[in-house]
Motif scaffolding. Structure first.
Motif, mmCIF file in Angstrom:
data_model
loop_
_atom_site.group_PDB
_atom_site.id
_atom_site.type_symbol
_atom_site.label_atom_id
_atom_site.label_comp_id
_atom_site.label_asym_id
_atom_site.label_seq_id
_atom_site.Cartn_x
_atom_site.Cartn_y
_atom_site.Cartn_z
ATOM 1 N N GLU A 68 0.779 -1.418 -0.541
ATOM 2 C CA GLU A 68 -0.299 -0.064 0.013
ATOM 3 C C GLU A 68 0.585 0.909 -0.005
ATOM 4 O OE1 GLU A 68 -2.923 -0.107 3.108
ATOM 5 O OE2 GLU A 68 -2.777 -2.183 3.209
ATOM 6 N N ALA A 69 1.509 1.684 -1.311
ATOM 7 C CA ALA A 69 1.776 2.883 -1.188
ATOM 8 C C ALA A 69 1.232 4.098 -0.477
ATOM 9 C CB ALA A 69 3.039 2.748 -2.751
ATOM 10 N N ASP A 70 0.465 4.417 -0.982
ATOM 11 C CA ASP A 70 0.288 5.411 0.085
ATOM 12 C C ASP A 70 0.865 5.330 1.684
ATOM 13 O OD1 ASP A 70 -1.443 5.815 -1.981
ATOM 14 O OD2 ASP A 70 -3.413 5.948 -1.525
ATOM 15 N N ASN A 71 0.510 4.207 2.250
ATOM 16 C CA ASN A 71 1.004 3.689 3.453
ATOM 17 C C ASN A 71 2.061 4.630 3.964
ATOM 18 O OD1 ASN A 71 0.566 3.325 6.403
ATOM 19 N ND2 ASN A 71 1.537 1.378 5.947
ATOM 20 N N LEU A 79 6.360 2.988 6.394
ATOM 21 C CA LEU A 79 7.187 1.941 4.938
ATOM 22 C C LEU A 79 8.340 1.004 5.215
ATOM 23 C CD1 LEU A 79 9.460 2.283 2.941
ATOM 24 C CD2 LEU A 79 11.317 3.320 3.981
ATOM 25 N N LEU A 80 8.639 0.504 6.193
ATOM 26 C CA LEU A 80 9.186 -0.493 7.082
ATOM 27 C C LEU A 80 8.463 -1.322 7.126
ATOM 28 C CD1 LEU A 80 11.538 1.012 9.910
ATOM 29 C CD2 LEU A 80 11.732 0.629 7.219
ATOM 30 N N ASP A 81 6.942 -1.134 7.360
ATOM 31 C CA ASP A 81 5.512 -2.512 7.263
ATOM 32 C C ASP A 81 5.715 -2.442 6.438
ATOM 33 O OD1 ASP A 81 5.093 -1.443 10.567
ATOM 34 O OD2 ASP A 81 3.961 -0.001 9.667
ATOM 35 N N GLU A 82 5.498 -1.394 4.968
ATOM 36 C CA GLU A 82 5.268 -1.903 3.395
ATOM 37 C C GLU A 82 6.390 -2.797 2.847
ATOM 38 O OE1 GLU A 82 1.998 -1.987 3.327
ATOM 39 O OE2 GLU A 82 1.016 -1.127 3.930
ATOM 40 N N ALA A 83 7.616 -2.245 3.547
ATOM 41 C CA ALA A 83 8.882 -3.105 3.076
ATOM 42 C C ALA A 83 8.712 -4.606 3.688
ATOM 43 C CB ALA A 83 9.781 -2.827 3.580
ATOM 44 N N LYS A 85 6.844 -6.988 2.837
ATOM 45 C CA LYS A 85 5.502 -7.345 2.044
ATOM 46 C C LYS A 85 5.844 -7.661 0.352
ATOM 47 C CE LYS A 85 1.672 -4.787 3.947
ATOM 48 N NZ LYS A 85 0.700 -4.453 4.090
ATOM 49 N N LEU A 86 7.192 -6.863 0.400
ATOM 50 C CA LEU A 86 7.805 -6.689 -0.440
ATOM 51 C C LEU A 86 8.406 -8.256 -0.919
ATOM 52 C CD1 LEU A 86 9.843 -3.279 -0.543
ATOM 53 C CD2 LEU A 86 7.841 -4.163 -2.053
ATOM 54 N N PRO A 87 8.817 -8.367 -2.716
ATOM 55 C CA PRO A 87 8.987 -9.520 -2.446
ATOM 56 C C PRO A 87 10.407 -9.942 -2.785
ATOM 57 C CG PRO A 87 8.397 -8.349 -4.857
ATOM 58 C CD PRO A 87 7.884 -7.449 -3.855
ATOM 59 N N GLU A 88 10.298 -11.057 -3.058
ATOM 60 C CA GLU A 88 12.346 -11.435 -2.709
ATOM 61 C C GLU A 88 12.736 -11.369 -3.649
ATOM 62 O OE1 GLU A 88 12.205 -15.609 -5.774
ATOM 63 O OE2 GLU A 88 11.783 -15.824 -3.207
ATOM 64 N N ARG A 89 13.913 -10.922 -3.187
ATOM 65 C CA ARG A 89 14.934 -10.598 -4.185
ATOM 66 C C ARG A 89 15.144 -8.300 -4.363
ATOM 67 N NH1 ARG A 89 19.095 -13.813 -5.286
ATOM 68 N NH2 ARG A 89 20.142 -12.310 -6.918
ATOM 69 N N THR A 90 13.525 -8.006 -3.458
ATOM 70 C CA THR A 90 13.748 -6.790 -3.874
ATOM 71 C C THR A 90 14.881 -5.421 -4.035
ATOM 72 O OG1 THR A 90 11.382 -6.612 -4.018
ATOM 73 C CG2 THR A 90 11.801 -4.124 -3.699
ATOM 74 N N ILE A 91 15.119 -5.024 -4.179
ATOM 75 C CA ILE A 91 15.547 -3.955 -3.043
ATOM 76 C C ILE A 91 15.976 -2.722 -3.613
ATOM 77 C CG2 ILE A 91 18.384 -2.093 -3.718
ATOM 78 C CD1 ILE A 91 19.181 -4.385 -6.022
ATOM 79 N N LEU A 92 15.071 -1.749 -1.386
ATOM 80 C CA LEU A 92 14.093 -0.273 -1.607
ATOM 81 C C LEU A 92 15.335 0.460 -1.235
ATOM 82 C CD1 LEU A 92 11.945 0.844 -0.782
ATOM 83 C CD2 LEU A 92 11.568 -0.685 1.562
ATOM 84 N N PHE A 93 15.557 1.468 -1.956
ATOM 85 C CA PHE A 93 16.804 2.511 -0.831
ATOM 86 C C PHE A 93 15.727 3.299 -0.456
ATOM 87 C CE2 PHE A 93 18.688 0.880 -5.835
ATOM 88 C CZ PHE A 93 20.225 1.127 -5.315
ATOM 89 N N VAL A 94 16.023 3.483 0.413
ATOM 90 C CA VAL A 94 15.445 5.130 1.419
ATOM 91 C C VAL A 94 16.716 6.538 1.196
ATOM 92 C CG1 VAL A 94 15.202 5.646 3.934
ATOM 93 C CG2 VAL A 94 14.039 3.219 2.943
ATOM 94 N N HIS A 95 15.814 7.415 1.320
ATOM 95 C CA HIS A 95 16.639 8.778 0.641
ATOM 96 C C HIS A 95 17.096 8.867 2.281
ATOM 97 C CE1 HIS A 95 17.292 8.790 -4.020
ATOM 98 N NE2 HIS A 95 16.044 8.172 -3.740
ATOM 99 N N ASN A 96 18.012 10.202 1.921
ATOM 100 C CA ASN A 96 18.081 10.851 3.587
ATOM 101 C C ASN A 96 18.155 10.130 4.579
ATOM 102 O OD1 ASN A 96 18.711 13.802 1.743
ATOM 103 N ND2 ASN A 96 16.646 13.566 1.252
ATOM 104 N N ALA A 97 18.102 9.079 4.621
ATOM 105 C CA ALA A 97 18.099 7.672 5.557
ATOM 106 C C ALA A 97 18.788 8.353 7.309
ATOM 107 C CB ALA A 97 18.746 6.591 5.205
ATOM 108 N N GLY A 98 19.849 8.813 7.008
ATOM 109 C CA GLY A 98 20.109 9.892 8.737
ATOM 110 C C GLY A 98 18.760 10.497 9.192
ATOM 111 N N ARG A 124 16.659 -10.772 -0.159
ATOM 112 C CA ARG A 124 16.159 -8.593 -0.307
ATOM 113 C C ARG A 124 17.187 -7.884 0.147
ATOM 114 N NH1 ARG A 124 10.003 -8.508 2.514
ATOM 115 N NH2 ARG A 124 10.995 -10.335 3.350
ATOM 116 N N MET A 125 17.124 -6.479 0.005
ATOM 117 C CA MET A 125 17.778 -5.586 0.446
ATOM 118 C C MET A 125 16.925 -3.944 0.622
ATOM 119 S SD MET A 125 21.414 -4.796 -1.370
ATOM 120 C CE MET A 125 22.689 -6.075 -0.769
#
Length: 244
Positions: A68-71, A79-83, A85-98, A124-125
């Motif tokens: 649910e991207a709106d979440n 974001l962490l809740d939805e992450a 649910k992502l399929p195997e081998r997905t790469i997810l970038f988080v901008h401005n993580a600090g 996944r990564m």
């Protein structure tokens, strides 16, 4: 060089099943593009606090149907809740993580840690992007840190030649000679790809490339760093007297 570049390091980390990575990069957009180009077979998505999760490649677009991207818009914890649910081998970038970690605090750090074993199981990564790869002490043993190198002289030369050629296309404007290209590369050495492109584009003139402008851009960037400044006097080493 015998050292692995960033994409090779990421591929090695994927083979090792590393779930959490932090990358210090001067140009996050260029980093995402490089990974998309080098690892395009996997679903790749990216998140920022204003847009939420967005796809970075076609496989990433397909993976959007799992969440649910709106979440995730303006919601780091969502974001962490939805992450999860992502399929195997997905790469997810988080901008401005600090900055996200500073704002979201302990719940964010705990949420990242909770994803560690889930992501490791199916390769996944989650990649934390920022100006540096500093990781909060609570996660130091769980996150692999990498640094993206600045563009090489060869890569900067490609940028300079490309912009110079585009500026001359269809116009009576001479292409810069090899000496000017070399001096332009020296002037932008130390800049990330995007600011280097912008500096060269702003330095293009009807009769060539304004090298003084390029050096002024670099001086301005140096002086934006607390504690650093550029001496603008005319003295040279040969002006030093009284020493053998």
């Amino acid at each position: 060089s015998d050292e692995m570049n960033l994409i090779e390091q990421l591929k090695h980390a994927r083979r090792a099943g590393v779930p959490l990575v932090s990358i210090g990069t001067p140009d996050a957009a260029a980093t995402v593009q490089a990974v998309v180009k080098g690892v395009n077979s996997s679903p790749i998505l990216q998140w920022d606090v204003q847009r939420g999760v967005t796809p970075a490649n076609e496989a990433g677009q397909n993976a959007m149907g799992c969440i649910e991207a709106d979440n995730t818009t303006g919601n780091p914890l969502g974001l962490l809740d939805e992450a999860a649910k992502l399929p195997e081998r997905t790469i997810l970038f988080v901008h401005n993580a600090g900055k996200v970690a500073e704002a979201a605090g302990l719940p964010w750090l705990q949420g990242l840690w909770n994803l560690r074993d889930q992501f490791k199981q199916d390769r996944r990564m989650l990649i934390l992007l920022g100006r540096d790869s500093t990781v909060p002490a609570e996660l130091e043993g769980d996150v692999v840190t990498l640094e993206e190198e600045l563009p090489t002289a060869e890569e900067l030369e490609q940028i300079v030649r490309s912009i110079d050629a585009a500026a001359s296309e269809g116009r009576e404007r001479p292409l810069a000679d090899d000496n000017t290209i070399t001096r332009a590369v020296e002037a932008v050495q130390g800049l990330a790809a995007f600011p280097a492109e912008q500096a060269v584009a702003m330095a293009v003139r009807p009769d060539g490339i304004d090298l003084d402008h390029l050096w002024e851009v670099k001086r301005s960037m140096i002086e934006d760093t607390p504690g650093l400044s550029c001496w603008r006097g005319g003295e040279r080493f040969e002006d030093i007297g009284g020493l053998r």
